[in-house]
Design a protein around this motif. Sequence first.
Motif, short mmCIF file in Angstrom:
data_model
loop_
_atom_site.label_atom_id
_atom_site.label_comp_id
_atom_site.label_asym_id
_atom_site.label_seq_id
_atom_site.Cartn_x
_atom_site.Cartn_y
_atom_site.Cartn_z
N THR A 203 0.83 -1.19 0.00
CA THR A 203 0.00 0.00 0.00
C THR A 203 0.87 1.25 0.00
N TYR A 216 -9.02 -7.41 -0.24
CA TYR A 216 -8.69 -6.02 0.07
C TYR A 216 -9.75 -5.12 -0.53
N ASP A 221 -10.07 0.45 2.73
CA ASP A 221 -8.76 0.01 3.20
C ASP A 221 -8.84 -1.21 4.11
N MET A 223 -8.78 -5.15 5.02
CA MET A 223 -8.19 -6.39 4.53
C MET A 223 -8.71 -7.56 5.35
#
Length: 626
Positions: A203, A216, A221, A223
Amino acid sequence: MILCLFGLSIPHLVWAQNTKPKQGEKVYLDHADVLRHNQWEKADVQIAKGNVKFRHKDMSLTCDSAYLNDRQNTFEAFGDVDIKRKDGTRINCERVFYDGFAQVMRARKNVRVRQPLKSLKCDSLDYNLVSKVANFFGGRGTLIYNGSTIIADEGDYNTENSDANFYGDVIIRTPKYRINTPTAHGNTETGLMHVIGKSVIRTNKGEVVHTNDGTYNSKTDNMELTGYSTITSPERDVQGNNITYNSTTGDAEGHGNVKIYDKVNKRTMTGEDMRYNSKTGQSEGSGNVKIVDHKEQRTITGDNVIYNGNTGHSEGHGNVKIVDLKKQRTITGEHLMYNSKIREGEGKGNVHYLDEKSKQAFYGDYIHYTDSSAIAYGGNPGPVAKEFSKGDTLFVHADTITMKGYNVDTPEMYRKVFGVNNVRAYRTDVQAVCGFFVYNTKDSCLTMYQEPIAWNGNQQILGDSIKVYMNDSTIRSAHVFGNALSVEKLKDKEHYNQISSDLMHAYFKDGAARQGEAIRNVLTIYYPLDEKDSSLVGLNYLETDTMRMYIGVDRQLEKIWTNKFTSTMYPMTQIPPDKTALPNFHWYEEVRPKDKNDIFRNVARKDDTDIRPKAVPAPPRQQIMK
């Protein structure tokens, strides 16, 4: 995100249909150098060659040549195929084939699809109008959209639900992350991307994710990683079998052999199930949990642990242990809570409190403590206090034990320990029982009230209250106030030297009594020894106001000083029965603690033979906890 984001309506490419075009939807052949039809040469096929140009509504197509088959409902274009729409969509390739019955379009060789902010480059492209799925294959394909790039050996995209799949050495680059994976499944609308196989996600925040199965979400954002995975970043590292992680919210959660290291707050967390938020500092774990605060030098272990470095709150349940290296303190128990900000904690269930700095320890079913005070009570066999600042350990049991510190965090710091009800104490050189006691580490003084008894070797003292001063491992002096009685059991275990008075002092050296003083209303019974064979000569009964005794190294009486007195010496064969014991004599052998494990017996001193000539004053009131 993927292939047919371009809004290309494939049916508009088909100008050879069995149905007649509706009004306003005519297809025009604007130009062809040659237009012919030969049923024998190519049955049912119209052939257009040389600068072929078709036009339909807002779309145009140019190519070198084209085949139109009305019967099979197919269309083929060859050589420098160029399809344009007024919305900016453009497709270039070397060959296009469309099957109207199957509703499938195929573009081949050097395929390029372009639209504002979007493009696709590949060798081969298929699109199914029924399934709404477009597929590219046959060499590396490159998709660019909204600042993102996807490179893969092949891929497919559903124009209806925006699902996409990529296969073969997939590389995904976006403004927020880069992914290398063998296989990726995603959705352009939701921002989800699921990677399978040995994958790496990087990232723009500096996070690097290694996983074999992970999802993801580029919009949130978030995961979700299945199977053993690792996340490294400038702020924290996470590893475990199943991980949920969000760098924006600061949430991290793992299940199965989890380890989280917070580089900013200098904390390491391990356990079977862990939850952590770097913004709030909250950590929660279950299953063999261990949380290490490297900054505070504090470690917490247990079956279930909650820790918040920001608020200072920590708690554990099930086999909990807190080790504070800064404060040199260790606490264990079934349930523990502590707040480092207010410096207050409590424990329930088999709690052990060990303070290495002050050389003290507490045990109890319940303990409440601060940096300057503590209280322990409850449980079976009950609370215990240990004091080991002077070498040998003093063990004290009582129904309730409290501790209070003074001049905390200074070189002059000292503590007082209080025991209430059923007090029993043991040290190798001294033992004691009473109803209430105070132990002061400043002068190593143990003060006892309410029927106190103290023993040293074969000597016993009792009175209304007793003060005992100790050295590292031996007794230094003892002082009895009110109804004082000192008893020495002789070697024959049948006779006793006895002294009673209002006030009594005893001074010891190397653990042995060397000097004694009795003041006011002194009564004594003493058995002198024969110097030759150490046999008993007789009984000496004495009454006086003040007496001082000096004892040798061999524990034999060397001399006595007294003022005016009356004394009678009885030979051993002529001792009156009523003279063998003073009025308040009692040898409490059964009450005496035998060892450190014998302090839990509840044995009272007072019985029918006790005579208390004077009323006993109550112990002073103590403020033992704020």
